[in-house]
Design an enzyme around this catalytic site. Structure first.
Site, PDB file in Angstrom:
ATOM      1  N   ASP A  77       0.045   5.119   1.013  1.00  0.00           N
ATOM      2  CA  ASP A  77      -0.101   6.034   2.151  1.00  0.00           C
ATOM      3  C   ASP A  77      -0.043   5.297   3.481  1.00  0.00           C
ATOM      4  O   ASP A  77      -0.829   4.381   3.727  1.00  0.00           O
ATOM      5  CB  ASP A  77      -1.447   6.774   2.073  1.00  0.00           C
ATOM      6  CG  ASP A  77      -1.482   7.755   0.931  1.00  0.00           C
ATOM      7  OD1 ASP A  77      -0.549   8.553   0.811  1.00  0.00           O
ATOM      8  OD2 ASP A  77      -2.455   7.722   0.149  1.00  0.00           O
TER       9      ASP A  77
ATOM     10  N   ASP B 102       0.872  -1.166   0.000  1.00  0.00           N
ATOM     11  CA  ASP B 102       0.000   0.000   0.000  1.00  0.00           C
ATOM     12  C   ASP B 102       0.919   1.230   0.000  1.00  0.00           C
ATOM     13  O   ASP B 102       2.102   1.114   0.354  1.00  0.00           O
ATOM     14  CB  ASP B 102      -0.855  -0.070   1.279  1.00  0.00           C
ATOM     15  CG  ASP B 102      -1.458   1.255   1.641  1.00  0.00           C
ATOM     16  OD1 ASP B 102      -2.124   1.836   0.776  1.00  0.00           O
ATOM     17  OD2 ASP B 102      -1.251   1.727   2.783  1.00  0.00           O
TER      18      ASP B 102
HETATM   19  O1  M1P Z   1      -4.197   5.545  -0.577  1.00  0.00           O
HETATM   20  C1  M1P Z   1      -5.099   5.831   0.411  1.00  0.00           C
HETATM   21  C2  M1P Z   1      -6.008   6.979   0.042  1.00  0.00           C
HETATM   22  O2  M1P Z   1      -5.234   8.140  -0.233  1.00  0.00           O
HETATM   23  C3  M1P Z   1      -5.962   9.300  -0.421  1.00  0.00           C
HETATM   24  O3  M1P Z   1      -6.708   9.545   0.752  1.00  0.00           O
HETATM   25  P1  M1P Z   1      -6.739  10.939   1.550  1.00  0.00           P
HETATM   26  O4  M1P Z   1      -6.540  12.027   0.558  1.00  0.00           O
HETATM   27  O5  M1P Z   1      -8.077  10.929   2.207  1.00  0.00           O
HETATM   28  O6  M1P Z   1      -5.629  10.897   2.568  1.00  0.00           O
HETATM   29  C4  M1P Z   1      -6.936   9.151  -1.568  1.00  0.00           C
HETATM   30  O7  M1P Z   1      -6.231   9.216  -2.779  1.00  0.00           O
HETATM   31  C5  M1P Z   1      -7.728   7.864  -1.465  1.00  0.00           C
HETATM   32  O8  M1P Z   1      -8.392   7.628  -2.682  1.00  0.00           O
HETATM   33  C6  M1P Z   1      -6.858   6.687  -1.161  1.00  0.00           C
HETATM   34  O9  M1P Z   1      -7.639   5.551  -0.938  1.00  0.00           O
END
Ligand code: M1P
Length: 266
Positions: free
Chosen positions: A31, A29
């Site tokens: 983030d 993953d």
């Molecule tokens: O990768 C996780 C998420 O990252 C972003 O989330 P946020 O902007 O809320 O932190 C988005 O791109 C989301 O689509 C994605 O699942």
């Protein structure tokens, strides 16, 4: 087995030799696993990933779209990972080759898409307690919609503050509950909280397990997955629990490096 060892005069233990012969892929993953939320990859992570790639095959599987993966992991992300799965694999890349691309609009059709967007816009307009509101409340993507009550155009401090407020107010969880009731079964949709300020909307089954179909032909002995949102309702939940993967829940990018080092680089 003992005789076999002696005959070959091997000093390395048998399980290690086996693991070296196994065809292994690790999917990450983005983030909270390779970078901080919507942040850029560090030099340390890049060095580690290059080292890991000498041992096993590596790939990304993020909820965000591919341009965001490039922003976060570098424009050369396709050269530095064997596979890049963006939007859960709805955009699937193997090196320079595109393996697949899915359209949310085609799946739903214009009439249903309009109904869904109108409902979301109506709901968002009635959220009067959100501390600040910025722009881009709905991001229209290839394989999904991304919905943010604060708006994706917020700054990093505003994003961090929203996340804290959202934990207390349950703003996103409540909205997801309402949408699930209204559209879950009727339109066959799933609503998944993957990041700090938004949630993703996609057809049931188009979660991160979607990307696994592109690995089938390769017959990997082990498919490892690393993610930070592995709890129910998080966007790593399904792939983490899939019987096709070996799931690892991580707390931050440093934790990802630590677990991988223990598994493959020690
Ligand atoms: O990768 C996780 C998420 O990252 C972003 O989330 P946020 O902007 O809320 O932190 C988005 O791109 C989301 O689509 C994605 O699942």
């Amino acid at each position: 087995l003992f005789c076999f060892y002696n005959f070959l005069d091997l000093s390395t233990p048998f399980p290690l030799i086996m693991s070296q012969n196994k065809k292994i892929i690790a999917l990450f993953d983005v983030d909270g696993t390779l970078t901080i939320a919507r942040g850029e990859v560090t030099k340390e992570m890049n060095t580690f990933l290059a080292e890991l790639r000498e041992k096993i095959v590596i790939g990304t599987v993020g909820g965000s779209d591919f341009p965001k993966q490039q922003e976060q992991l570098g424009n050369d992300v396709q050269q530095r990972f064997d596979y890049c799965f963006a939007e859960n694999g709805l955009t699937a890349l193997h090196g320079e080759e595109t393996l697949g691309s899915q359209s949310f609009r085609e799946y739903l059709g214009e009439a249903k898409l309009n109904e869904l967007i109108n409902f979301i816009l109506g709901y968002l307009s009635k959220l009067t307690d959100v501390p600040v509101k910025r722009g881009t409340f709905i991001e229209y993507r290839n394989g999904m919609l991304n919905v943010s009550p604060i708006g994706r155009a917020c700054s990093r401090p505003e994003r961090n503050d929203f996340e804290i407020w959202d934990k207390e107010s349950k703003c996103r969880a409540t909205m997801v509950g309402v949408l699930e009731k209204e559209f879950g079964e009727r339109f066959g949709l799933k609503f998944s909280i993957g990041g700090q300020i938004s949630f993703d909307v996609f057809p049931i089954g188009w979660d991160k397990t979607y990307c696994l179909q592109f690995l089938q032909e390769q017959n990997y002995d082990e498919i490892h997955f690393f993610g930070d949102k592995t709890y129910e309702g998080g966007n790593d939940y399904e792939i983490f629990h899939s019987d096709k993967t070996i799931g690892h829940a991580v707390t931050c990018p440093e934790d990802t490096i630590k677990i991988c080092r223990e598994l493959w680089l020690s």
